[in-house]
Structure formats: structure tokens, C-alpha cells
Enzyme design. Structure first.
Site, mmCIF file in Angstrom:
data_model
loop_
_atom_site.group_PDB
_atom_site.id
_atom_site.type_symbol
_atom_site.label_atom_id
_atom_site.label_comp_id
_atom_site.label_asym_id
_atom_site.label_seq_id
_atom_site.Cartn_x
_atom_site.Cartn_y
_atom_site.Cartn_z
ATOM 1 N N HIS A 201 0.838 -1.201 0.000
ATOM 2 C CA HIS A 201 0.000 0.000 0.000
ATOM 3 C C HIS A 201 0.881 1.262 0.000
ATOM 4 O O HIS A 201 0.722 2.147 -0.850
ATOM 5 C CB HIS A 201 -0.891 -0.065 1.255
ATOM 6 C CG HIS A 201 -1.729 1.149 1.514
ATOM 7 N ND1 HIS A 201 -3.099 1.109 1.542
ATOM 8 C CD2 HIS A 201 -1.396 2.433 1.778
ATOM 9 C CE1 HIS A 201 -3.575 2.308 1.810
ATOM 10 N NE2 HIS A 201 -2.555 3.139 1.966
ATOM 11 N N GLU A 202 1.856 1.294 0.923
ATOM 12 C CA GLU A 202 2.720 2.479 1.024
ATOM 13 C C GLU A 202 3.650 2.599 -0.180
ATOM 14 O O GLU A 202 3.945 3.703 -0.626
ATOM 15 C CB GLU A 202 3.550 2.429 2.316
ATOM 16 C CG GLU A 202 2.741 2.435 3.591
ATOM 17 C CD GLU A 202 1.786 3.619 3.700
ATOM 18 O OE1 GLU A 202 2.088 4.688 3.132
ATOM 19 O OE2 GLU A 202 0.728 3.460 4.327
ATOM 20 N N HIS B 232 1.779 4.341 -2.962
ATOM 21 C CA HIS B 232 1.820 5.806 -2.770
ATOM 22 C C HIS B 232 3.169 6.351 -3.261
ATOM 23 O O HIS B 232 3.241 7.344 -3.986
ATOM 24 C CB HIS B 232 1.721 6.164 -1.281
ATOM 25 C CG HIS B 232 0.347 6.044 -0.685
ATOM 26 N ND1 HIS B 232 -0.765 6.624 -1.238
ATOM 27 C CD2 HIS B 232 -0.082 5.444 0.453
ATOM 28 C CE1 HIS B 232 -1.821 6.367 -0.460
ATOM 29 N NE2 HIS B 232 -1.437 5.641 0.560
ATOM 30 N N ASP C 165 -5.964 8.624 3.633
ATOM 31 C CA ASP C 165 -5.888 8.822 2.180
ATOM 32 C C ASP C 165 -7.150 9.503 1.657
ATOM 33 O O ASP C 165 -7.087 10.330 0.752
ATOM 34 C CB ASP C 165 -5.698 7.470 1.487
ATOM 35 C CG ASP C 165 -4.367 6.837 1.874
ATOM 36 O OD1 ASP C 165 -3.416 7.599 2.145
ATOM 37 O OD2 ASP C 165 -4.290 5.605 1.918
#
Ligand code: ZN
Length: 366
Positions: free
Chosen positions: A68-69, A72, A167
């Protein structure tokens, strides 16, 4: 924001670290999985099997968080932002980006990428748990995949709640920014929503704790508190940014900086500075009075302490610092860099002549 962290390595050049509190999350997840989720959905295995499977799936969950990170981070890079690193901690992961997305579109894509990846992982795990449920795959594996699927989908959904620092807050920010053209206003709206969200989460957590006697309520309340404090600091940072736009470098610079003569040995310079020097970061100058590098009290003391006191400063200093003009707005002068206290500074030059410096201490004083 984080104290001691454990480096886990690099992925595509991005430093990955873990804060000690991530161990708590790992232990909690493994405990919940091993003591209730797995035994309830697939009974009949040994405690050892539940224990090992729980640990495995808890680690996989952290892997999903990292993906997930990373999403980003990779999208942020595409828009020219530097990624300082990713830190996993008790409340999830944080991708530390330097600077801000340049446009509402970039803001939206960087923010939405993480939840999109979590949703993708969640969907894939759930899909796999159905696909493998054919009688030949161990039921423990299928139950774990289903749990990973549900938790990743939950992660995607929770992160899309519309408030800073989630987010969803950034998605909201990008929308307000796009609609009004005013980034500062968009930051304020998203931060206010984050604070409201924080209060709601705390209320929900307390209700869960009091009426349903569920200790997970405590967790919700902690996350609520975190949202409120993050939203507030983001609001403050934006206000400070607003002030920086109008402040010129000239007004905060120190026009009597301590200069380090590059041809001097370290020991001689440290002796001249004395025990309580006025400054901690120094421009290194050549004999022709040209700016050639940057060094700090900490670095010089470190070298002197390990027997390098006789070395010339010019031979051990870092590259010359960023050079700015006295009439540049401070915000522009600082864009894309961070002035670490006691380590970095901006050199202020007028017609190639050094007329001052700005370091983190000067910014605090202003
Ligand atoms: Zn995220």
C-alpha cells in the site's frame, strides 16, 4: 515523528523501516487470528498449526501494508516527489514524501493509489480463497487467505474515510483544491474533516468499550486521537507555509555566519570555536574566499574524536549547500529540501559573495 526504527532494507531505492510498535500490531494480529478467527472458522488443528499460520498471515498482512505504502511512493515519484522512506508502525504505514504534490491530479493519484492497491490485494486474496476451496488445499490456508482478503478490503475502505491524515482526506483535499484552485483552503477543509472524524472514532470507541465491553474500542479511540493530532499539525504546517510565502530570505538570515576556513585542520577550527559556539553548521570557504562546502559541529567533533583532528576541513566537508538570493521568498528557497537542525543550511549569496546563512535555528527564531 518516529524515534528508534529498525532498517529492513530497500525496495527500488526506497528505505523501509519498522518502528518498534509494529511488533505490538504483529502480536495482536497473530493473537486474534490464532485464538479466535482461525479456530472458529476451521476447527480441529493443533495449537502449533494455528500459531504458525497466524504468524504467517500476520506477516503477510504487514506485507500488504507495505505494498500500500509502496504504491503511494511509486506514484509520488512519477510526479517528481522525493520519497524519504517508508516506516511501518502501530497504526499502519507512513510513506514519508518530501514536498507536496504539484497539482490536484497528482494529489488525487498519490492518495488513491494506496487504497487501490489494498483493494486489489484484498480482492485477489478473497478470489484465491474461493478458487482453492476445492477439497485439496488445507482449510487453514483458505481461512487465512479469506481473512487477508477481508482485512485488506477493510484497510482500503477505512483509509478512504474523508479526513486528514487518511488517504480519503487527501482525496477530499485534491477535490476541493481542484474546485477552488486554493490549496490552502483545501488543506484546511480536509484537516477539519479529519478532526471531526477523529472525534467520531473516539465516541465510537468509547461506546464500544462501555456498551459492548469490547477492548477493541480502545484501539478505535487511539486512532481517533491520532487523527485529531495529525490533522492539527497539518493545519499548523499549512499556516506556517502561508507565512513563508510572504517572508524573504533576507529577513531571517544570519548576516554574521561563522565560516570554516577549508585549509585549516579540524582541531584548530574547533579550538577557535570554543566550548559553546554560536552556530552549529558552517559554510566551508577556500583561501580565495569562495564557498566550497558545508560541514557541521557534530561532523567535525565526530572526526576529531576518532583521530581525524589533523585533517583539512576542505577534505572532509560535504558539497556546497543550496545557494539562494536575499530577496527570494523563503518558501521558494526551502522548496524540496529539509533543513535538518545542526546539519544543513542555505547559503545566501549576493553577486557571488556570501552575505549570510539560514539554518533550522534561524527558522525557529523567525
Ligand atoms: Zn495510504
Amino acid at each position: 515523528m518516529f524515534g528508534t526504527t529498525l532498517p529492513l532494507g530497500r525496495i527500488a531505492g526506497i528505505r523501509i523501516r519498522a518502528h518498534w510498535s509494529v511488533v505490538i500490531v504483529l502480536a495482536m494480529l497473530a493473537w486474534v487470528l490464532g485464538s479466535s478467527v482461525l479456530p472458529a472458522s476451521v476447527p480441529g488443528y493443533s495449537s502449533l498449526a494455528y500459531g504458525l499460520a497466524s504468524l504467517l498471515f500476520a506477516v503477510c498482512f504487514l506485507g500488504g501494508l507495505l505494498a500500500h505504502e509502496l504504491t503511494h511512493s511509486f506514484i509520488a515519484r512519477r510526479f517528481g516527489l522525493e520519497v524519504d522512506g517508508i516506516t511501518l508502525w502501530a497504526l499502519g504505514g507512513v510513506a514519508q514524501l518530501k514536498g507536496e504534490p504539484p497539482s490536484p491530479k497528482a494529489d488525487l493519484l498519490v492518495a488513491a493509489g494506496g487504497p487501490a492497491m489494498s483493494a486489489l490485494i484484498g480482492g485477489a486474496c478473497l478470489g484465491a480463497s474461493y478458487l482453492f476451496d476445492d477439497g485439496s488445499t488445507p482449510l487453514l490456508l483458505i481461512a487465512g487467505l479469506a481473512w487477508l482478503g477481508v482485512t485488506n478490503l477493510f484497510l482500503a475502505g477505512f483509509n478512504l474515510l474523508p479526513g486528514t491524515p487518511l488517504d480519503g482526506g487527501r482525496v477530499l483535499r485534491s477535490a476541493v483544491w481542484r474546485a477552488t484552485g486554493n490549496r490552502a483552503k483545501a488543506v484546511a477543509v480536509a484537516a477539519r474533516c479529519g478532526q471531526v472524524l477523529g472525534v467520531l472514532l473516539i465516541a465510537a470507541g468509547i461506546a464500544e468499550l462501555v456498551f459492548w465491553r469490547q477492548t477493541t474500542g480502545l484501539w478505535l479511540a487511539v486512532i481517533g486521537l491520532f487523527l485529531i493530532s495529525s490533522a492539527r499539525s497539518e493545519l499548523n504546517a499549512e499556516r506556517a507555509r502561508g507565512r513563508l510565502v510572504t517572508i524573504l530570505v533576507r529577513t531571517v538570515m544570519d548576516s554574521r555566519p561563522t565560516l570554516a576556513p577549508g585549509w585549516w585542520p579540524i582541531d584548530a577550527f574547533l579550538q577557535q570555536l570554543g566550548p559553546n559556539p554560536r552556530r552549529r553548521v558552517f559554510c566551508v570557504m577556500s583561501e580565495q574566499n569562495q564557498l566550497i562546502g558545508l560541514t557541521s559541529l557534530a561532523e567535525l567533533n565526530g572526526l576529531a574524536g576518532t583521530g581525524g583532528g589533523g585533517l583539512r576541513i576542505a577534505d572532509v566537508c560535504r558539497d556546497a549547500p543550496r545557494q539562494v538570493g536575499p530577496d527570494e521568498p523563503l518558501l521558494q528557497a526551502l522548496s524540496g529540501i529539509s533543513l535538518r537542525p545542526g546539519l544543513d543550511l542555505l547559503a545566501v549569496l549576493d553577486d557571488d559573495r556570501l552575505i549570510g546563512v539560514v539554518d533550522a535555528d534561524d527558522l525557529v527564531r523567525s
